[in-house]
Design a protein around this motif. Sequence first.
Motif, PDB file in Angstrom:
ATOM      1  N   GLU A   4       1.065  -1.249  -0.094  1.00 13.13           N
ATOM      2  CA  GLU A   4      -0.162  -0.049   0.202  1.00 13.13           C
ATOM      3  C   GLU A   4       0.778   1.184  -0.067  1.00 13.13           C
ATOM      4  OE1 GLU A   4      -2.589  -0.609   3.337  1.00 13.13           O
ATOM      5  OE2 GLU A   4      -3.746  -2.012   2.372  1.00 13.13           O
ATOM      6  N   CYS A   5       0.305   2.423  -0.374  1.00 13.60           N
ATOM      7  CA  CYS A   5       1.141   3.759  -0.268  1.00 13.60           C
ATOM      8  C   CYS A   5       1.438   3.948   1.090  1.00 13.60           C
ATOM      9  CB  CYS A   5      -0.017   4.760  -0.784  1.00 13.60           C
ATOM     10  SG  CYS A   5      -0.189   5.189  -2.440  1.00 13.60           S
ATOM     11  N   ALA A  68      -1.984   3.373  -6.954  1.00 20.19           N
ATOM     12  CA  ALA A  68      -1.266   4.837  -6.749  1.00 20.19           C
ATOM     13  C   ALA A  68      -0.619   5.031  -7.974  1.00 20.19           C
ATOM     14  CB  ALA A  68      -0.947   5.245  -5.447  1.00 20.19           C
ATOM     15  N   VAL A  69       0.208   4.714  -8.375  1.00 23.63           N
ATOM     16  CA  VAL A  69       1.094   5.046  -9.639  1.00 23.63           C
ATOM     17  C   VAL A  69       0.430   4.937 -10.900  1.00 23.63           C
ATOM     18  CG1 VAL A  69       3.035   4.143 -10.893  1.00 23.63           C
ATOM     19  CG2 VAL A  69       3.219   4.309  -8.439  1.00 23.63           C
ATOM     20  N   GLN A  70      -0.346   4.101 -11.068  1.00 26.27           N
ATOM     21  CA  GLN A  70      -1.345   4.013 -12.359  1.00 26.27           C
ATOM     22  C   GLN A  70      -2.322   5.162 -12.220  1.00 26.27           C
ATOM     23  OE1 GLN A  70      -2.682  -0.270 -11.134  1.00 26.27           O
ATOM     24  NE2 GLN A  70      -2.391  -0.401 -13.449  1.00 26.27           N
ATOM     25  N   ILE A  71      -2.782   5.634 -11.047  1.00 29.73           N
ATOM     26  CA  ILE A  71      -3.767   6.598 -11.198  1.00 29.73           C
ATOM     27  C   ILE A  71      -2.988   7.810 -11.317  1.00 29.73           C
ATOM     28  CG2 ILE A  71      -5.265   8.079  -9.393  1.00 29.73           C
ATOM     29  CD1 ILE A  71      -6.245   5.095  -8.422  1.00 29.73           C
ATOM     30  N   VAL A  79       3.117  10.716  -7.884  1.00 31.57           N
ATOM     31  CA  VAL A  79       2.421  10.104  -7.031  1.00 31.57           C
ATOM     32  C   VAL A  79       2.691  10.504  -5.732  1.00 31.57           C
ATOM     33  CG1 VAL A  79       4.317   8.502  -6.691  1.00 31.57           C
ATOM     34  CG2 VAL A  79       2.194   7.601  -6.497  1.00 31.57           C
ATOM     35  N   GLY A  80       3.692  11.178  -5.306  1.00 31.62           N
ATOM     36  CA  GLY A  80       3.830  11.620  -3.972  1.00 31.62           C
ATOM     37  C   GLY A  80       2.971  12.683  -3.652  1.00 31.62           C
ATOM     38  N   TRP A  81       2.558  13.680  -4.598  1.00 27.77           N
ATOM     39  CA  TRP A  81       1.523  14.523  -4.278  1.00 27.77           C
ATOM     40  C   TRP A  81      -0.032  13.733  -4.187  1.00 27.77           C
ATOM     41  CZ3 TRP A  81      -3.102  15.355  -6.970  1.00 27.77           C
ATOM     42  CH2 TRP A  81      -3.809  16.511  -6.672  1.00 27.77           C
ATOM     43  N   LEU A  82      -0.067  12.863  -4.963  1.00 27.87           N
ATOM     44  CA  LEU A  82      -1.308  12.209  -4.728  1.00 27.87           C
ATOM     45  C   LEU A  82      -1.711  11.529  -3.510  1.00 27.87           C
ATOM     46  CD1 LEU A  82      -3.860  11.288  -6.508  1.00 27.87           C
ATOM     47  CD2 LEU A  82      -2.826   9.249  -7.059  1.00 27.87           C
TER      48      LEU A  82
END
Length: 87
Positions: A4-5, A68-71, A79-82
């Motif tokens: 998970e993130c 998370a990476v795909q999105i 991805v860090g921001w997300l």
Amino acid sequence: MEEECEAEDMNEQRFMEVFAERLRQGLRYRQENRHPLTQHRLAELTGIHYSTVSRYARARRMPSAAHAVQIAEALGVDVGWLCGSGK
């Protein structure tokens, strides 16, 4: 089990809320800049089931690192921001 993130310094619920808000922000930004991307289209582009994307957008499910990476890639954001690391 899927990785998970990283939820550094955040409890799981808070992390999901931040991820959900930033996912919705990314979708709104795309809509406003003539690059429409709905949750349905995001699901198609990423191969993530629509109901899973919907749960992420409502802070009802913790995203895996892979999702998370795909999105992030589909939204054109870091991805860090997300995941709540950046501004």
